[in-house]
Scaffold this active site. Sequence first.
Site, short mmCIF file in Angstrom:
data_model
loop_
_atom_site.label_atom_id
_atom_site.label_comp_id
_atom_site.label_asym_id
_atom_site.label_seq_id
_atom_site.Cartn_x
_atom_site.Cartn_y
_atom_site.Cartn_z
CE1 TYR A 22 -3.36 -2.81 0.56
CE2 TYR A 22 -2.11 -3.54 2.31
CZ TYR A 22 -3.11 -3.64 1.24
OH TYR A 22 -3.99 -4.85 1.49
CE1 TYR A 154 -7.58 -6.23 2.18
CE2 TYR A 154 -6.76 -8.61 3.33
CZ TYR A 154 -6.71 -7.43 2.30
OH TYR A 154 -5.47 -7.58 1.61
CG ASP A 255 -11.11 -15.11 4.10
OD1 ASP A 255 -10.22 -15.60 4.48
OD2 ASP A 255 -11.02 -14.01 3.37
CE LYS A 284 -3.05 -11.99 6.58
NZ LYS A 284 -4.41 -11.52 6.13
C1 PLP Z 1 -4.81 -11.43 4.65
C2 PLP Z 1 -6.00 -12.06 4.19
C3 PLP Z 1 -6.41 -12.26 2.93
C4 PLP Z 1 -5.35 -12.19 1.52
O1 PLP Z 1 -4.18 -12.96 2.16
P1 PLP Z 1 -3.04 -12.63 1.33
O2 PLP Z 1 -1.92 -13.96 1.55
O3 PLP Z 1 -2.37 -11.29 1.72
O4 PLP Z 1 -3.30 -12.60 -0.24
C5 PLP Z 1 -7.64 -12.59 2.64
N1 PLP Z 1 -8.54 -12.75 3.50
C6 PLP Z 1 -8.47 -12.40 4.69
C7 PLP Z 1 -9.40 -12.49 5.90
C8 PLP Z 1 -7.06 -11.78 5.04
O5 PLP Z 1 -7.09 -11.52 6.56
#
Ligand code: PLP
Length: 434
Positions: A22, A154, A255, A284
Site C-alpha cells: 500500500y 477484507y 474466509d 497466513k
Molecule cells: C490477509 C487476508 C487475505 C489475503 O491474503 P494474502 O495472503 O495477503 O493474499 C484474505 N482474507 C483475509 C481474511 C485476510 O486476513
Amino acid sequence: MPEPLTPGELLALDRQHVWHPYGPMPGRAAPLLVESASGVRLRLAEPVEGQGELVDGMSSWWSAVHGYNHPVLNDAARGQLERMSHVMFGGLTHEPAVRLAKRLVDISPEPLQHVFLADSGSVSVEVAVKMCLQYWRSLGKPRKQRLLTWRGGYHGDTWQPMSVCDPDGGMHELWQGVLPRQIFADTPPAGFDAAPDEAYTAHLRELIGRHAEELAAVIVEPVVQGAGGMSFHSPGYLRVLREACDEHGVLLVFDEIATGFGRTGALFAAEHAGVAPDVMCLGKALTGGYLTLAATLCTTAVADGISRGALPVLAHGPTFMGNPLAAAVADASISLLLSQDWGQEVKRIEAGLRNGLAPAADITGVREVRVLGAIGVVQLDHEVDMAAATRAAVREGVWLRPFRDLIYTMPPYITGDDDVARICAAVCAAAREG
Ligand SMILES: *Cc1c(COP(=O)(O)O)cnc(C)c1O
C-alpha cells in the site's frame, strides 16, 4: 558472496526500487531494516529510537504464531530442501502436499474433504469464488454468479477478493465500474458476546432470499473482521447465514485466512458457531509465517458438482501449486501447534491483553478497547498518526503496525507474559502519541 551493503545503502536502494504494501513509489516513510529474527524478537540492522531489538506484536500479519527461527520449522524446511524445494503439481504429486491436505481435512469442519493448495490468501479466495461460480454453472444455473457479503470485510487484494472488501474503503471508489458488483449487507452489529440482533438477522435473511436467483455464494470472515476494521461479531450470525443459504440454495464461504489456527481461541472461528461452510479459505498462519501458502477446502457436494459439469475440472493451476517446501513447513507447523496446549496459551495471552490494555480506555482519543483470543485492539476516535504511533511503540521496544483508527496486536502464541505486558504498554504509548 555479494559485496556487503551498509544499512544506509540498503535503505536508499529500497526507497528507489522496492514497492512496499500500500505504498507510493518512491516510498514516503523509511521502513525499519530487519537483520534477523528469533523467538518473538526482530533484530534491527541498526538501533532505532535506542532499540536494537523489537518484540513483535504483529506475528508478521497474523502468520508467525510460533515466533521466528523455530528449530522444529527450520528442521522441516531444511529436510525438505535437501529432497526438493519444488516440482510441478500437474501430473506429479509428493508426500508433503498429500500429508498436508489430509491433515487439513482432519482438523477442519467435517464436511470439508477436498483441498486446493494456492500460493497466497488472495488466490485462495479467487479459487473459492471460481469453485462456487463453476458449481452453479455445472448445475445449469449460470445466472448464479454474484456474491453477497457484509460491509467491513477484507478478503485480499486481487480482483474478486477486492470486490467483496468493504465498499466504503478507497478501493471501491477507485475501481467503480471495473470491479464486479456484489451485494452488501450492513456491517454485523459489534460484540462477540452480544446476543444476535433480530432486526439484523432479518436483514440478512431478506437480502439472501431476495437475491437467491443470482447469488452463487455468501462469503464472510467468521467472528473477526480483520483488515476491514478489526471488529468482532456474534457467532450467531454465522448460524443465520448457514440456515438462509441452505434455505435458498446459496453456497457459504468462510474466509478463515486470519482467524484460522487458534487466533480467536477456537482452532477455526466457525467452531464458535458450530456450523460448517461449503468452502473455506486458509492462509497466513498455515506455514507458521515461514513461506507463502494458502488452501481452499470444499465439500464433496461442491467438488462433485464441478466435476460433473460441461467443463468437468476445476479450471485453476498455479505454477507453484502445492509447493513442497511450504507444504512440509505447514505440516510441521500444524503438528507443533497441536502438540501443545495452544488453547491455554491463547487464553493466557487473552488475559494478558485484557489486563494490559484496560488502561487504554482512559486515554484521551480512545473510543474502544476490545480483546478476543490473542487479538487486542485499541480503536481511536481519529485517524492514527502512523509515524508518531510507530515511533512511540518502537521507543517501548515493540513492533506495531497501526492503520486507519486502529492500534492493534496479535502476538505470537509463544509470547511470554512479560513481553505481552510490554506490547500492551507500547499499544498504550502509541494510542497516547498517535
Ligand atoms: C490477509 C487476508 C487475505 C489475503 O491474503 P494474502 O495472503 O495477503 O493474499 C484474505 N482474507 C483475509 C481474511 C485476510 O486476513
